[in-house]
Design an enzyme around this catalytic site. Structure first.
Site, PDB file in Angstrom:
ATOM      1  CE  LYS A 164     -10.301   2.113   2.511  1.00 16.56           C
ATOM      2  NZ  LYS A 164     -10.450   3.053   3.621  1.00 16.56           N
ATOM      3  CG  ASP A 208     -13.119   3.244   6.311  1.00 17.39           C
ATOM      4  OD1 ASP A 208     -12.558   3.968   7.158  1.00 17.39           O
ATOM      5  OD2 ASP A 208     -12.953   3.381   5.083  1.00 17.39           O
ATOM      6  CG  HIS A 263      -1.689   1.311   1.348  1.00 15.78           C
ATOM      7  ND1 HIS A 263      -2.835   1.524   0.606  1.00 15.78           N
ATOM      8  CD2 HIS A 263      -1.486   2.453   2.075  1.00 15.78           C
ATOM      9  CE1 HIS A 263      -3.303   2.736   0.876  1.00 15.78           C
ATOM     10  NE2 HIS A 263      -2.502   3.305   1.758  1.00 15.78           N
ATOM     11  CB  SER A 291      -9.546   4.921   7.265  1.00 12.71           C
ATOM     12  OG  SER A 291     -10.194   4.945   6.015  1.00 12.71           O
ATOM     13  NE  ARG A 319     -11.353   9.956   9.605  1.00 10.84           N
ATOM     14  CZ  ARG A 319     -10.493   9.330   8.811  1.00 10.84           C
ATOM     15  NH1 ARG A 319     -10.813   8.169   8.263  1.00 10.84           N
ATOM     16  NH2 ARG A 319      -9.319   9.865   8.547  1.00 10.84           N
TER      17      ARG A 319
END
Length: 457
Positions: free
Chosen positions: A191, A165, A86, A187, A172
């Site tokens: 995922k 989320d 990621h 968050s 948020r």
């Protein structure tokens, strides 16, 4: 024994007073969100209490795990070694493509869920969709077969992934709690870990073109995410990388795919190849395939040189809908036969002689969005051919009149935008070379300089 409170007002009061929430209390909060048994004002109040009173590592891990378990969590063959990466996002960040071309060749499975671009950073899904025929949306059966037969797929968020989320993020966004690091990390990780992976490498960027501007902020974010991963039983390593300067020379969807293919063929920019090898080596070492980090880097690099990575990447594309004729054109480098062409190509030239001291990644990323290569709002259409192709980058010598960049566009290059692109280049008398990979962060360990780490590990 401490009593568990399962009353929303009392849980809110407890966190408002700065007390640590217990596991069952956080699970109850998330469960109420999923069952729609909580008022949005209560969610907003809890988020603000998190920000003002803080979440410790234990609470953040519990919140992340609860968010992940609020939806579908992929389960794979237990004999598989499943891995992923990621990136926190950057300009010209195309590392995913050479990485997925190389890593599955060593028997690792990569079930990759990719995002779309929003703001100045591009999206993996948008870049892949610039290839004619590529299908980003996959069924669960197709995903499973892809891992069994090829070892990799790339898809967008599907099904019922971390629905809590989605609700939390929407609130948020309107309560000024987006930037609180534990909420950012929960968050992302809820995922990412729903993919059912056993190992994760994080590319956490720092610099003007990154989400985290300072090195200290990037290191803090990296440490928090590695601690969450470790707390959830996933081996997680973060690599801190530079994002003051765009990666490689291509910015924009189809331009970045072309440059990625050149990297996969062993002919790409050295910084792109080096970042890819660094992240690939983390995964190979974690799986016990490479004995040292340096050995892992060379194993990844060899796949670019011997053609095996190109074969793998084309298999991934074919598996997701790209036709044989297109694949052969990509193999030969006949890119003009494959990709949409821009209506206009205009040059940005140097007004003086000297050395390029800086190339502002943020300025060029924002310019690419305005050219049509990215989104300003979630529903905006992408112009796949739009973008900026650099001819010079930081550290290069230039003469007055030399081409610094080509701008590919459909008519959106205004005088003001042209000036913005021109001003992204700072030309002076000297420049330090780009250092792309700074350090490695692991849970429970001190941050380590990358050059020390790669020679030691």
């Amino acid at each position: 024994m401490v009593d568990v409170i399962l009353s929303l007002p009392e849980i809110l009061l407890k966190k408002r007073n700065g007390e640590e929430l217990l596991e069952d209390e956080l699970k109850y909060f998330v469960d109420c969100i999923c069952k729609n048994e909580i008022d949005r004002s209560q969610i907003g109040a809890m988020l603000m209490a998190f920000c003002l009173r803080g979440l410790n590592t234990k609470e953040t891990v519990t919140l992340t795990k609860s968010m992940m378990n609020s939806g579908t969590v992929q389960k794979w063959d237990p004999s598989w070694k499943t891995v992923d990466k990621h990136s926190t996002g950057g300009v010209g960040d195309k590392v995913t493509f050479p990485l997925v071309a190389a890593v599955p060749l060593f028997g690792l499975k990569m079930p990759m869920v990719a995002g779309r671009g929003l703001g100045h950073t591009g999206g993996t899904a948008d870049k892949l969709e610039s290839i004619p025929g590529f299908q980003i949306g996959l069924t669960e059966d197709h995903m499973r077969r892809s891992l069994e037969e090829i070892g990799c797929y790339v898809t967008t968020q599907f099904g019922n992934i971390a629905p809590a989320d989605k609700t939390l993020y929407s609130i948020r966004d309107i309560t000024s709690t987006v930037s609180y690091p534990p909420l950012i990390c929960s968050s992302i990780m809820s995922k990412k870990l729903s993919e059912g992976i056993g190992s994760l490498v994080l590319d956490v960027k720092t610099g003007v073109g990154a989400v985290t501007g300072s090195y200290e902020q990037a290191e803090g974010l990296a440490r928090m995410m590695t601690e969450i991963g470790a707390g959830m039983g996933v081996e997680t390593t973060a690599v801190l990388t530079e994002m003051d300067t765009p990666i490689g020379y291509a910015i924009g969807n189809s331009l970045e795919i072309i440059e990625s293919l050149e990297c996969i063929k062993g002919k790409g920019p050295s910084d792109l190849e080096n970042i890819t090898c660094a992240q690939g080596a983390v995964l190979l070492c974690g799986a016990g395939i490479a004995k040292t980090h340096e050995e892992g880097e060379e194993m990844i690099r060899k796949t670019f040189q011997d053609g095996s990575a190109l074969d793998m990447f084309l298999k991934i594309l074919e598996n997701q809908g790209v036709k044989r004729e297109t694949l052969e054109s990509l193999r030969r480098g006949d890119y003009d036969k494959v990709f949409a062409k821009p209506k206009y190509v205009e040059n940005i030239t140097s007004k003086t002689s000297g050395v390029i001291e800086a190339v502002n990644a943020l300025a060029l990323g924002k310019a690419t969005v305005l050219l049509g290569g990215g989104r300003q709002l979630p529903g905006d259409e992408i112009e796949p051919a739009a973008g900026i192709k650099l001819f010079r980058t930081k550290g290069d010598k230039v003469q007055e009149g030399d081409i610094l960049a080509e701008v590919h566009h459909d008519g959106r290059l205004s005088t003001a935008l042209r000036t913005r692109i021109d001003e992204a280049f700072t030309i002076g008398t000297s420049s330090k070379p780009i250092k792309r990979v700074f350090a490695v962060v692991k849970a429970g360990q001190d941050t380590e300089d990358y050059e020390v780490y790669r020679k030691r590990s």
